[in-house]
Motif scaffolding. Structure first.
Motif, PDB file in Angstrom:
ATOM      1  N   ASN A 168       0.838  -1.235  -0.079  1.00 45.62           N
ATOM      2  CA  ASN A 168      -0.267   0.224  -0.016  1.00 45.62           C
ATOM      3  C   ASN A 168       0.841   1.275  -0.063  1.00 45.62           C
ATOM      4  O   ASN A 168       2.032   0.969   0.300  1.00 45.62           O
ATOM      5  N   SER A 171      -0.751  -5.033   1.231  1.00 47.79           N
ATOM      6  CA  SER A 171      -2.085  -4.853   0.271  1.00 47.79           C
ATOM      7  C   SER A 171      -2.599  -6.075   0.209  1.00 47.79           C
ATOM      8  O   SER A 171      -1.990  -7.284   0.284  1.00 47.79           O
ATOM      9  N   PRO A 172      -3.798  -6.247  -0.206  1.00 39.23           N
ATOM     10  CA  PRO A 172      -4.298  -7.640  -0.514  1.00 39.23           C
ATOM     11  C   PRO A 172      -3.643  -8.480  -1.300  1.00 39.23           C
ATOM     12  O   PRO A 172      -3.594  -9.581  -1.049  1.00 39.23           O
ATOM     13  N   ARG A 173      -2.895  -7.894  -2.233  1.00 37.03           N
ATOM     14  CA  ARG A 173      -1.813  -8.836  -3.136  1.00 37.03           C
ATOM     15  C   ARG A 173      -0.521  -9.449  -2.430  1.00 37.03           C
ATOM     16  O   ARG A 173       0.017 -10.024  -3.248  1.00 37.03           O
ATOM     17  N   GLN A 230       0.460 -10.561   0.279  1.00 35.48           N
ATOM     18  CA  GLN A 230       0.635 -12.100   0.582  1.00 35.48           C
ATOM     19  C   GLN A 230       0.648 -13.109  -0.507  1.00 35.48           C
ATOM     20  O   GLN A 230       1.267 -14.123  -0.396  1.00 35.48           O
TER      21      GLN A 230
END
Length: 154
Positions: free
Chosen positions: A79, A85-87, A89
């Motif tokens: 982020n 961010s969600p991506r 991981q």
């Protein structure tokens, strides 16, 4: 092999010189870039259409073998404030799965890479259609260039 965001650990795991592969892992494509063995300049390479991991790995293994790659720099989507961010991981998991290639992997902050590359392409008057086919590999080159600049100064 080593998967790290620490350049010192990555450098310690590398041979003295050799080509590096930069990757920008997206949900639909993987942009790739290569640098020269002296880590001076990164250039966009192949765009891989994502499939199952085994197919993605086969494409990457082919590049690694053909280009005598010694390490991988993987863009890490954080982020803007530096948090995951969600991506993030899924990208970390992808990088860990690359351990079967027996190469060290450096996770490199990729914030602003795509935006910077797109601005350059717009300034060069590249059409939207051409930008769409080149952006991911150009972003991989931008990521790799940032990493080799830092590694070369270490």
């Amino acid at each position: 092999m080593t998967v790290t965001a620490d350049t010192a650990i990555f450098l310690a795991a590398l041979p003295m010189a050799g080509r590096l592969l930069g990757i920008d892992v997206g949900t639909k494509t993987i942009g790739t870039a290569l640098c020269d063995a002296q880590w001076i300049i990164a250039s966009p390479a192949t765009l891989i259409q994502r499939a199952k991991f085994t197919a993605d790995l086969a494409h990457l293994r082919s590049i690694v073998t053909q280009q005598s790659v010694k390490g991988i720099v993987c863009g890490l989507p954080l982020n803007l404030d530096g948090t995951d961010s969600p991506r993030t991981q899924s990208t970390r998991a992808f990088a860990r799965n690359l351990s079967v290639l027996n190469l060290p992997v450096l996770l490199w902050d990729e914030r602003w890479s795509t935006a910077a590359v797109e601005r350059q392409m717009i300034a060069a008057d590249i059409t939207r259609a051409k930008r769409a086919t080149r952006i991911d590999s150009a972003a991989a080159a931008y990521i790799l260039q940032g990493a080799i600049d830092r590694l070369a100064s270490s």
